[in-house]
Design an enzyme around this catalytic site. Structure first.
Site, PDB file in Angstrom:
ATOM      1  N   ASP A  81       0.721  -0.551  -0.008  1.00  0.00           N
ATOM      2  CA  ASP A  81       0.010  -0.173  -0.131  1.00  0.00           C
ATOM      3  C   ASP A  81       0.423   1.127  -0.187  1.00  0.00           C
ATOM      4  O   ASP A  81       1.593   1.814   0.830  1.00  0.00           O
ATOM      5  CB  ASP A  81      -0.847   0.108   1.153  1.00  0.00           C
ATOM      6  CG  ASP A  81      -1.940  -1.212   1.291  1.00  0.00           C
ATOM      7  OD1 ASP A  81      -2.091  -1.951   0.163  1.00  0.00           O
ATOM      8  OD2 ASP A  81      -2.993  -1.541   2.262  1.00  0.00           O
ATOM      9  N   ASP A  82       0.661   2.598  -0.632  1.00  0.00           N
ATOM     10  CA  ASP A  82       0.653   3.610  -0.282  1.00  0.00           C
ATOM     11  C   ASP A  82       1.643   4.676  -1.423  1.00  0.00           C
ATOM     12  O   ASP A  82       1.939   5.343  -1.067  1.00  0.00           O
ATOM     13  CB  ASP A  82       1.040   3.854   0.934  1.00  0.00           C
ATOM     14  CG  ASP A  82       0.182   3.603   2.726  1.00  0.00           C
ATOM     15  OD1 ASP A  82      -0.902   3.458   1.504  1.00  0.00           O
ATOM     16  OD2 ASP A  82       1.112   3.401   3.521  1.00  0.00           O
ATOM     17  N   HIS A 132      -5.837   2.776  -4.682  1.00  0.00           N
ATOM     18  CA  HIS A 132      -5.779   3.315  -3.148  1.00  0.00           C
ATOM     19  C   HIS A 132      -6.115   4.762  -2.832  1.00  0.00           C
ATOM     20  O   HIS A 132      -5.797   5.392  -1.494  1.00  0.00           O
ATOM     21  CB  HIS A 132      -3.961   3.056  -2.533  1.00  0.00           C
ATOM     22  CG  HIS A 132      -4.138   2.808  -1.089  1.00  0.00           C
ATOM     23  ND1 HIS A 132      -4.760   1.912  -0.352  1.00  0.00           N
ATOM     24  CD2 HIS A 132      -3.871   3.209   0.163  1.00  0.00           C
ATOM     25  CE1 HIS A 132      -4.843   1.480   0.797  1.00  0.00           C
ATOM     26  NE2 HIS A 132      -3.659   2.690   0.963  1.00  0.00           N
ATOM     27  N   HIS A 136      -5.341   9.135  -0.422  1.00  0.00           N
ATOM     28  CA  HIS A 136      -5.369   8.458   0.837  1.00  0.00           C
ATOM     29  C   HIS A 136      -6.211   8.358   1.916  1.00  0.00           C
ATOM     30  O   HIS A 136      -6.352   8.915   2.775  1.00  0.00           O
ATOM     31  CB  HIS A 136      -4.121   7.918   1.381  1.00  0.00           C
ATOM     32  CG  HIS A 136      -3.399   7.098   2.608  1.00  0.00           C
ATOM     33  ND1 HIS A 136      -3.962   7.224   4.003  1.00  0.00           N
ATOM     34  CD2 HIS A 136      -3.148   5.700   2.285  1.00  0.00           C
ATOM     35  CE1 HIS A 136      -3.901   5.769   4.460  1.00  0.00           C
ATOM     36  NE2 HIS A 136      -3.067   5.456   2.941  1.00  0.00           N
ATOM     37  N   HIS A 233       3.553  -2.404   3.260  1.00  0.00           N
ATOM     38  CA  HIS A 233       3.410  -0.851   2.866  1.00  0.00           C
ATOM     39  C   HIS A 233       5.309  -0.211   2.015  1.00  0.00           C
ATOM     40  O   HIS A 233       6.266  -0.931   2.624  1.00  0.00           O
ATOM     41  CB  HIS A 233       3.710  -0.250   3.747  1.00  0.00           C
ATOM     42  CG  HIS A 233       2.419  -0.031   4.254  1.00  0.00           C
ATOM     43  ND1 HIS A 233       2.076  -1.418   5.616  1.00  0.00           N
ATOM     44  CD2 HIS A 233       0.788   0.701   4.391  1.00  0.00           C
ATOM     45  CE1 HIS A 233       0.674  -0.827   5.833  1.00  0.00           C
ATOM     46  NE2 HIS A 233      -0.118  -0.324   5.134  1.00  0.00           N
TER      47      HIS A 233
END
Length: 708
Positions: A81-82, A132, A136, A233
């Site tokens: 993620d991210d 995603h 965020h 991540h």
């Protein structure tokens, strides 16, 4: 036919300001600085249905029916993620490639736009990209329009970067199905209507907390050979443990028979991405370049902000240092005069007063000149330049008091000055504006430095008389802190660019050596001073020669005056540009003066509005505390410099209370004047001799000339 100032530049300025504001907002939005929407109202209200919390990690809610999927046995879908992150994501991709593994990256749309080459590498190496959101946000608490915007922008960024679109979504702040909240469930239902599968996780390694490599591997491995979607991540902080943890996971679990693939393949679904349409790719590329451009702009403005701050601090320090040096020279000169007194220097003086529609103040000007205590003959010549008011009649009323009136058709201030000089009988000529009042000792103090034959001209000390209102106080501060501090420095460096039209003394042969007052620029005083400096004469500043002038009393009149000044100064700088490469005194003048004027009177003011807009942007999207401290620091520096300058000029320091407001309002007005002047100069327009409407500060016969 009258020449008119160009008006189209206001449209350009408005468009430029709008473009700048939009670019800054885009950068602020892309940076997630416009509110993530976390923990908002309703973020913990409601509950998802029990079957959702017991479902597999991949949720298909299309058609309103819950269906879920789990990875096959011995199959692990590593998800990140991210990202993408320019430092950590490539390292993770390197690890995956070495092990022949694939993964799914739930990327933030803004990061895709920042690093499209990394997204392309993911697709090229067989990895999968899911959404995603763009910045965020917490989809469970964000308004519906914001969620739609975030998802659409992410799709556009992905299409522009890779030519693909995605049907996979992982909500920020989500984890396992058992941790699903009511708002997240509603957000998943809304996303399903837009064609998204919601991907949660079986195992959250919590690598963001840096628990250690062994802990990351332990949390990813599970037991009994079950498949799993594992959350990690690839951005958002130091991901050293994540990179090493992925290496360990792949090494240890591959040895136990696990295979590593994408989420779609792990649960037996078709690939989660598909080719994007041509329109999506075009819009996506525009989005990427727009975001990149806004980022470059912010970086550039940050650099410009720093440069402007450093240059401003250096300029203040330099002005104060040279002011101190100037004061020291003046004091030493006085001591030498006291020890070795010379014969008095009182040559005859001719005072030239060019006048165009100056009926409000011409009488006070003439009266102050006639009231001088100068012991030698003083000839006052008023040159009326075709006034349409009572200026010539008022001047003629003083004819019996040794005042000569010369009338001529309107031809501009330079022609009026040259005509007056031609009719003058003295070798020392004093030029005075028709709105200016001298003190009794002004002429004597102004002429005194000319005892040195190397000095060709002397600048006096102009004071604002009508300083009662806020506009007058602003100009008073500008005259003392800006103009007079500059003149002290220019005096020391022997590169004086301007003797103000309000008060200046000249040798007749110095004027003759440059061909008199030129009409080639609108700032005839600046043009004349530069020409005299280049001709080899010294030009000095005499602080004790005081002249009180009526400054513009309205914003409109102030704008007209400063527009003429600035435009004329630009003309004069361009006219005398060759002094930069010449030798002797001309070259010394050019290399010392013109770069200073270019930087502090042209370049910085041109870019200052952008810096101010960036400052406002910083108050909302950056660290407002740092910006506020910076502003207070530089305002304090200005105040300290102002206090010193006021003290040198014998002025009360209490005037500085208007300084903060001057920095916020008046300064911006002067910047806009520079912009308008630059556009006028570039377009080659030519302005005529403007006069400002006088309010009659010196109109009454009993107006004192020793105080404002």
């Amino acid at each position: 036919m009258k020449n008119r100032e160009p008006k189209g530049h206001w449209i350009l300025l408005l468009l430029g300001g709008l473009t700048l504001a939009v670019a800054l907002l885009v950068n602020g939005f892309a940076g997630g600085q416009m509110g993530e929407g976390t923990g908002g109202p309703g973020a913990t209200t409601g509950e998802p249905p029990p079957e959702a919390t017991r479902a597999g990690p991949v949720l298909n809610l299309t058609g309103g029916t819950l269906r879920s999927a789990r990875p096959r046995p011995k199959t692990i879908a590593l998800t990140f993620d991210d990202g993408p992150d320019p430092r950590w994501t490539p390292q993770i991709l390197d690890v995956l490639r070495r092990h022949g593994a694939h993964a799914t990256f739930f990327a933030i749309g803004a990061n895709i736009a920042r690093h499209p080459e990394i997204a392309r590498r993911m697709i090229r190496e067989g990895d999968e990209i899911g959404s995603h959101t763009y910045t965020h946000i917490d989809m469970g608490s964000a308004p519906a329009w914001r969620t739609r915007l975030e998802l659409d922008l992410t799709q556009r960024a992905l299409a522009g970067a890779t030519g693909r679109s995605t049907g996979l979504l992982r909500q920020p702040y989500s984890a396992t199905p058992s941790g699903l909240t009511g708002p997240q469930w509603k957000a998943a239902q809304a996303a399903a209507k837009r064609g998204y599968l919601t991907v949660l996780t079986d195992r959250d390694t919590e690598d963001w907390s840096r628990p250690g490599i062994d802990k990351i591997v332990q949390r990813a491995a599970g037991a009994n050979g079950a498949g799993a979607i594992v959350m990690l991540h690839d951005a958002g902080g130091d991901r050293t443990e994540t990179v090493r943890g992925v290496e360990a996971i792949l090494t240890r679990l591959s040895a136990r028979g696990y295979r590593f693939t994408t989420v779609s393949e792990a649960v037996g679904l078709p690939p989660g991405d598909a080719p994007a349409s041509t329109g999506q790719k075009t819009i996506g590329k525009a989005l990427i370049w727009g975001q990149r451009g806004s980022s470059w702009l912010v970086d550039g403005l940050t650099l410009l902000f720093g440069i402007a701050a450093v240059l401003t601090a250096i300029r203040l320090a330099t002005l104060l240092i040279f002011a101190r040096v100037h004061v020291g020279r003046v004091r030493r000169a006085r001591v030498r005069r006291d020890r070795r007194p010379r014969p008095p220097y009182h040559p005859p003086v001719s005072v030239i007063v060019p006048a165009y529609n100056e009926e409000a103040g011409i009488a006070a000007t003439i009266r102050s000149l006639l009231g001088t205590d100068y012991p030698a003959p003083v000839e006052v010549i008023v040159v009326d330049d075709g006034s349409s008011d009572r200026t010539p009649e008022i001047a003629a009323s003083f004819a019996a008091s040794a005042v000569r009136l010369i009338r001529k058709p309107n031809g501009g201030k330079p022609s009026a000055l040259n005509l007056g000089v031609a009719h003058a009988h003295s070798d020392i000529v004093v030029l005075v504006d028709g709105d200016t009042v001298f003190q009794r000792d002004t002429i004597g103090n102004l002429v005194a430095p000319l005892i040195d034959p190397a000095i060709g001209a002397v600048s006096g000390n102009t004071k604002v008389a009508n300083r009662g209102g806020i506009i007058g106080r602003w100009q008073h501060i500008e005259y003392v802190i800006g103009f007079n501090l500059d003149r002290r420095m220019f005096d020391v460096l022997q590169c004086m660019p301007t003797i103000p039209g309000a008060i200046g003394a000249f040798r007749r042969n110095a004027l003759a050596s440059v061909g008199g007052v030129s009409d080639e620029t609108l700032a005839e005083d600046t043009d004349l001073t530069m020409a005299i400096c280049r001709a080899g004469w010294r030009v000095v500043y005499e602080e004790t020669a005081l002249a009180w002038t009526e400054a513009p009393a309205s914003i409109r009149q102030l704008w007209k005056q400063r527009y003429r000044w600035c435009y004329g100064t630009l003309q004069a700088m361009w006219k005398h540009r060759r002094s930069l490469v010449q030798g002797g005194r001309s070259g010394r003048f050019g290399r010392r003066c013109l770069p200073y004027l270019t930087v502090f009177q042209v370049a910085l003011p041109l870019f200052a509005p952008a810096v101010d807009v960036f400052t406002l942007y910083g108050l909302f999207f950056l660290d407002p505390g740092k910006l506020l401290v910076s502003w207070l620091f530089f305002t304090l520096l200005q105040a300290l410099a102002g206090a010193y300058a006021l003290r040198l000029d014998g002025e009360p320091v209490r005037t500085l209370w208007v300084l903060p407001l001057q920095q916020v309002v008046y300064r911006q007005l002067m910047y806009l004047v520079v912009i308008q002047s630059m556009v006028t100069a570039v377009l080659g327009a030519r302005l005529r001799w403007h006069t400002i409407r006088r309010t009659g500060t010196f109109a009454t016969p009993d107006t004192p000339v020793t105080t404002p």
